[in-house]
Structures are given as C-alpha cells and as structure tokens.
Motif scaffolding. Structure first.
Motif, PDB file in Angstrom:
ATOM      1  N   LYS A  85     -42.457 102.143   4.741  1.00 33.42           N
ATOM      2  CA  LYS A  85     -42.296 103.386   4.164  1.00 33.42           C
ATOM      3  C   LYS A  85     -42.981 103.065   2.764  1.00 33.42           C
ATOM      4  CE  LYS A  85     -37.776 104.257   5.995  1.00 33.42           C
ATOM      5  NZ  LYS A  85     -36.266 104.643   5.211  1.00 33.42           N
ATOM      6  N   VAL A  86     -43.310 102.213   1.972  1.00 32.36           N
ATOM      7  CA  VAL A  86     -43.619 102.181   0.740  1.00 32.36           C
ATOM      8  C   VAL A  86     -45.016 102.856   0.613  1.00 32.36           C
ATOM      9  CG1 VAL A  86     -42.283 100.353  -0.157  1.00 32.36           C
ATOM     10  CG2 VAL A  86     -44.439  99.980   1.151  1.00 32.36           C
ATOM     11  N   ARG A  87     -46.224 103.061   1.575  1.00 36.21           N
ATOM     12  CA  ARG A  87     -46.705 102.971   0.864  1.00 36.21           C
ATOM     13  C   ARG A  87     -47.511 104.577   1.148  1.00 36.21           C
ATOM     14  NH1 ARG A  87     -52.186 100.375   2.346  1.00 36.21           N
ATOM     15  NH2 ARG A  87     -54.233 101.815   2.397  1.00 36.21           N
ATOM     16  N   GLU A  88     -46.405 105.506   2.328  1.00 37.50           N
ATOM     17  CA  GLU A  88     -47.469 107.071   1.165  1.00 37.50           C
ATOM     18  C   GLU A  88     -46.254 107.642   0.207  1.00 37.50           C
ATOM     19  OE1 GLU A  88     -44.160 108.677   4.391  1.00 37.50           O
ATOM     20  OE2 GLU A  88     -43.877 106.771   4.948  1.00 37.50           O
ATOM     21  N   LYS A  89     -45.753 106.742  -0.621  1.00 38.57           N
ATOM     22  CA  LYS A  89     -44.734 107.155  -1.563  1.00 38.57           C
ATOM     23  C   LYS A  89     -46.139 106.068  -3.274  1.00 38.57           C
ATOM     24  CE  LYS A  89     -41.155 109.757  -0.539  1.00 38.57           C
ATOM     25  NZ  LYS A  89     -41.682 110.703  -0.855  1.00 38.57           N
ATOM     26  N   SER A  90     -46.966 105.727  -2.382  1.00 37.41           N
ATOM     27  CA  SER A  90     -47.526 104.606  -3.864  1.00 37.41           C
ATOM     28  C   SER A  90     -47.187 103.482  -3.947  1.00 37.41           C
ATOM     29  CB  SER A  90     -47.969 105.555  -4.954  1.00 37.41           C
ATOM     30  OG  SER A  90     -49.246 106.699  -3.883  1.00 37.41           O
ATOM     31  N   ILE A  91     -46.025 103.507  -3.133  1.00 37.43           N
ATOM     32  CA  ILE A  91     -45.094 101.617  -4.095  1.00 37.43           C
ATOM     33  C   ILE A  91     -45.567 100.163  -3.161  1.00 37.43           C
ATOM     34  CG2 ILE A  91     -42.590 101.119  -3.719  1.00 37.43           C
ATOM     35  CD1 ILE A  91     -41.807 103.562  -4.523  1.00 37.43           C
ATOM     36  N   THR A  92     -45.002  99.190  -4.151  1.00 37.31           N
ATOM     37  CA  THR A  92     -45.566  98.124  -2.847  1.00 37.31           C
ATOM     38  C   THR A  92     -44.753  97.502  -3.361  1.00 37.31           C
ATOM     39  OG1 THR A  92     -47.338  96.335  -2.839  1.00 37.31           O
ATOM     40  CG2 THR A  92     -47.593  97.646  -5.411  1.00 37.31           C
ATOM     41  N   ILE A  93     -44.744  96.792  -2.357  1.00 39.04           N
ATOM     42  CA  ILE A  93     -43.489  95.134  -2.621  1.00 39.04           C
ATOM     43  C   ILE A  93     -44.282  94.108  -2.423  1.00 39.04           C
ATOM     44  CG2 ILE A  93     -41.730  96.831  -2.003  1.00 39.04           C
ATOM     45  CD1 ILE A  93     -41.281  95.820   0.635  1.00 39.04           C
ATOM     46  N   HIS A  94     -43.917  93.373  -2.851  1.00 40.17           N
ATOM     47  CA  HIS A  94     -43.897  91.512  -2.781  1.00 40.17           C
ATOM     48  C   HIS A  94     -43.099  90.840  -2.843  1.00 40.17           C
ATOM     49  CE1 HIS A  94     -46.018  88.328  -4.710  1.00 40.17           C
ATOM     50  NE2 HIS A  94     -46.477  88.019  -4.039  1.00 40.17           N
ATOM     51  N   PRO A  95     -42.776  90.313  -1.177  1.00 43.73           N
ATOM     52  CA  PRO A  95     -41.891  88.893  -1.136  1.00 43.73           C
ATOM     53  C   PRO A  95     -41.792  87.998  -1.945  1.00 43.73           C
ATOM     54  CG  PRO A  95     -42.731  89.468   1.270  1.00 43.73           C
ATOM     55  CD  PRO A  95     -43.728  89.969   0.359  1.00 43.73           C
ATOM     56  N   MET A  96     -40.540  87.573  -2.390  1.00 41.91           N
ATOM     57  CA  MET A  96     -41.326  86.366  -3.580  1.00 41.91           C
ATOM     58  C   MET A  96     -39.750  86.000  -3.768  1.00 41.91           C
ATOM     59  SD  MET A  96     -42.842  87.822  -7.179  1.00 41.91           S
ATOM     60  CE  MET A  96     -43.715  85.967  -7.517  1.00 41.91           C
ATOM     61  N   THR A  97     -39.499  84.986  -3.038  1.00 39.26           N
ATOM     62  CA  THR A  97     -37.847  84.308  -2.616  1.00 39.26           C
ATOM     63  C   THR A  97     -37.925  83.154  -2.851  1.00 39.26           C
ATOM     64  OG1 THR A  97     -39.481  83.438  -0.236  1.00 39.26           O
ATOM     65  CG2 THR A  97     -38.200  85.468   0.160  1.00 39.26           C
ATOM     66  N   GLN A  98     -38.781  82.720  -3.536  1.00 37.78           N
ATOM     67  CA  GLN A  98     -39.094  80.977  -3.969  1.00 37.78           C
ATOM     68  C   GLN A  98     -37.794  80.602  -4.701  1.00 37.78           C
ATOM     69  OE1 GLN A  98     -41.049  83.391  -5.491  1.00 37.78           O
ATOM     70  NE2 GLN A  98     -43.015  82.349  -4.536  1.00 37.78           N
ATOM     71  N   ILE A  99     -36.925  82.080  -5.401  1.00 37.42           N
ATOM     72  CA  ILE A  99     -35.281  81.781  -5.888  1.00 37.42           C
ATOM     73  C   ILE A  99     -34.297  80.579  -4.894  1.00 37.42           C
ATOM     74  CG2 ILE A  99     -33.322  82.534  -6.478  1.00 37.42           C
ATOM     75  CD1 ILE A  99     -34.921  84.624  -8.522  1.00 37.42           C
TER      76      ILE A  99
END
Length: 378
Positions: A316-330
């Motif tokens: 869904k995010v691209r159509e809102k010009s939003i990006t998500i970057h998984p960062m699971t190191q915690i």
C-alpha cells in the motif's frame, strides 16, 4: 629517446592501461530489469502457474535469502516449503523471521492468484518454525472480480535512503492500517517511543558489528551478512538472491569499488563495520517514525498471518509516496529485545520494526529473484 618523449609515451601507456582495466571491470549495478527471462523447453508449469509463483517470489525476506521452495504435486496444487539452506541462524536462531517471510510469500501468491482468476484454499502443515512443509495450497478457478493490481507487487521496493522527516498524515495512517489497528502501531518521529527505538537500533547494530579485537573471533552475525552479499555482478547473476550493491544503495564510484575490490573478508574488518554503523545512524536520523506490527502469540499460524499483514501494508505504501524499511536488529539481540516492550508501552509480541517516511522520488525495484525453476521441486 629523450626525457620529454619518454614521459609522453609513458603517460599515454598508463592512460590506456587504466582505461582498458576500467572497461573490463564490473562497471554498473546489476538491476532486476537486467535479468532476462530464461526459456525452458522442458517446462511443465502452465504459464499462469509460473507467473503466479514468480510474483509470489517478489516478497521481501531478511538479507533477501528467499527462504521458500514450492513442491509441485500437480497443476495448481502445491506445498509451500521452508528452505533450510536459506536460514540465518546467527540473527534468527528460532526461524521466526523465516516464517514471517514465508507469510509475505503466501500473501503475494494469494494476490497474484486472484489476478488470474483463482481462489487459494490453504491447509497449514507446519507445527514448528523448523518444519520443512509449511502450507498446502490448491488454486481453484473462480469468476474474476476485483482482481488485485499485480503492478503493486512488481513495484514494491525497500528504500533505505532520502526519507523525509514529515510525520505521516492521519489520513495516510488510516489508509495503511485500515481494519488492522489492533496489530499495527505508528510511533511518530517526535515521540519518546520513536526516539527510544532510534537509540536501541544503533545499540543493536553496534552489538552485531562488534569488532574482531573485542570478541576475539569473527562475529557470527557479521559473517552471516558477508555470506549473503553478492559483491560482483558475476555472483549476483549466479545466485539471484542476497544483497547487491544496488539493493544496498551503494551507487557510483563507491559501488564500482565494492564490486571490483571487496570480498567477504572486507565485511569482517573494522572499517567496513564502522562505515555500516555510520550508515545506520544516518538512516535512523531521517524518518517519519516507526511502524510496529505485533501479534498475539508466536505460533506458526500467527507468524504466517503476521507476515501476510506486513506484506499487505508494504503493497500500500508506494501509492502514498511512503516507504518502509524493516530494521529488526533490536529483536535479534537479547539485551535490546528484553527491554523493548516495557519501554514503548506495548504488551503484544513485536514482530516487525519498520522505519517509515515519505520520499520525493520512488525508485524502481532492484533486488534480484531466483527464477521459478530454481525453487520448484517436483
């Protein structure tokens, strides 16, 4: 020969040598669009089966390991499997992330199948995260109604750089979360919870990139990362998985240096680790905050559904010009994982930590994928 002529000839020779060396070197990032479809004259898959499976494989996974295989029972009847050769035991010893990734693959498959007019009937087989057979699926022909737009699957991209710091708009959050607010939490960049995750992400990455001198052995997490980096175009074409200079967003001259002069040994060295940690610090400093996806428990069925939930969000995010970057190191380091829930006031199991933000220009996908023939078992 006088000195002037010698210097002139030597200069031309050096330039010619350097130019030739550059022309023969690994000059540009290998992109997904550079990979040509393979023709298999012995192909037994039907055309729509192959397309559905390829679209499913465009799902994200840790280090782009693509930890799935498909056992082909008969046309439109398959078993989705857990490929043990693609595990990440150093950072994911329980295979929690593996099952989450297979969940994203399953969600892509269901969306892709619907676009070809099929309904997926699922039967859970796995009882543990380590079971080889995970899910049985039958594709049943149905009337094609409101087919999913497969361009969303093809265009999904993990973006790492150039996030804007604007907080996500309420209407955009509502669209992304939809009816899943019980499991999806947005922590705006200005919140103390978001700042805590910023700090702990750096701490966790520091733990994973700790130097040889301090631990007196090669850090397993860093060695595992090294094993999944495809430094050269030759290796990228050979394996079609892992992390390439393009997917790590190492561009220009820096990318050329990495492709031509770096190897696994460089990843273990202190300067590479410190450069990577500096990059992490830069990344967490530029975002709109964090999106956390939780679950009620850690059963196989729940993890698969949580992976599917993340993929629904990701598409869904691209159509809102939003990006998500998984960062699971915690979540991968015990010392940071144990304090996370209490510090941010969430009692449920946190399965995904996603750095979020708006971007001005959404880049095309670049991460490579193995051909369907490579992960089909008959």
């Amino acid at each position: 020969m006088n000195r002037k002529n010698f210097i002139s000839i030597a200069g031309v020779t050096i330039i010619a040598t350097v130019t030739t060396s550059y022309l023969l070197s690994d000059k540009r990032n290998l992109l997904r669009t550079d990979i040509k479809p393979e023709n298999n004259n012995k192909e037994t898959l039907k055309r729509d089966e192959k397309e559905i499976l390829f679209l499913a494989s465009l799902a994200p996974s840790g280090h782009n390991t693509q930890p799935w295989f498909v056992q082909y029972l008969e046309p439109y009847h398959w078993i989705i499997g857990n490929d043990k050769s693609k595990w990440l035991p150093a950072v994911n010893p329980t295979q929690r992330e593996t099952i989450l990734s297979i969940g994203t693959f399953i969600q892509n498959m269901e969306y892709a199948a619907s676009s070809f007019g099929y309904d997926c009937q699922w039967n859970l087989l796995a009882k543990t995260n380590q079971d080889e057979q995970v899910m049985e699926v039958n594709l049943i022909k149905k009337e094609l109604i409101n087919a999913f737009d497969i361009a969303k699957i093809k265009n999904r991209r993990t973006v790492r750089s150039n996030f804007l710091s604007n907080v996500l708009k309420p209407e955009d959050i509502k669209y992304l979360v939809n009816s899943e607010s019980e499991f999806i939490n947005y922590l705006p960049v200005s919140s103390k919870e978001s700042q805590f995750i910023n700090e702990q992400t750096i701490v966790a990455n520091r733990l994973q990139t700790d130097s040889y001198a301090r631990r007196r052995h090669r850090n397993p997490a860093q060695q595992e990362l090294a094993d999944w980096i495809r430094f050269s175009t030759k290796d990228a074409e050979k394996y079609r998985d892992g992390l390439t200079t393009a997917s790590m967003e190492i561009e220009g001259f820096s990318g050329w240096v990495v492709r031509n002069f770096y190897s696994k040994d460089n990843v273990i060295k202190k300067d590479f680790r410190e450069t990577g940690l500096d990059k992490i610090k830069q990344e967490v400093s530029e975002s709109a905050g964090w999106i956390l996806i939780t679950s009620k428990d850690n059963s196989v069925a729940t993890l698969l559904e949580t992976g599917r939930r993340m993929q629904r969000l990701f598409l869904k995010v691209r159509e809102k010009s939003i990006t998500i970057h998984p960062m699971t190191q915690i979540l991968e380091e015990a010392s940071t994982r144990e304090t996370l829930n209490q510090s941010i006031g969430i009692s449920e199991n946190i399965q995904f930590i996603l750095r979020s933000g708006y971007v001005k220009n959404y880049p095309s996908p670049v991460s490579l994928r193995r051909p369907v023939d490579w992960f089909i078992q008959k």
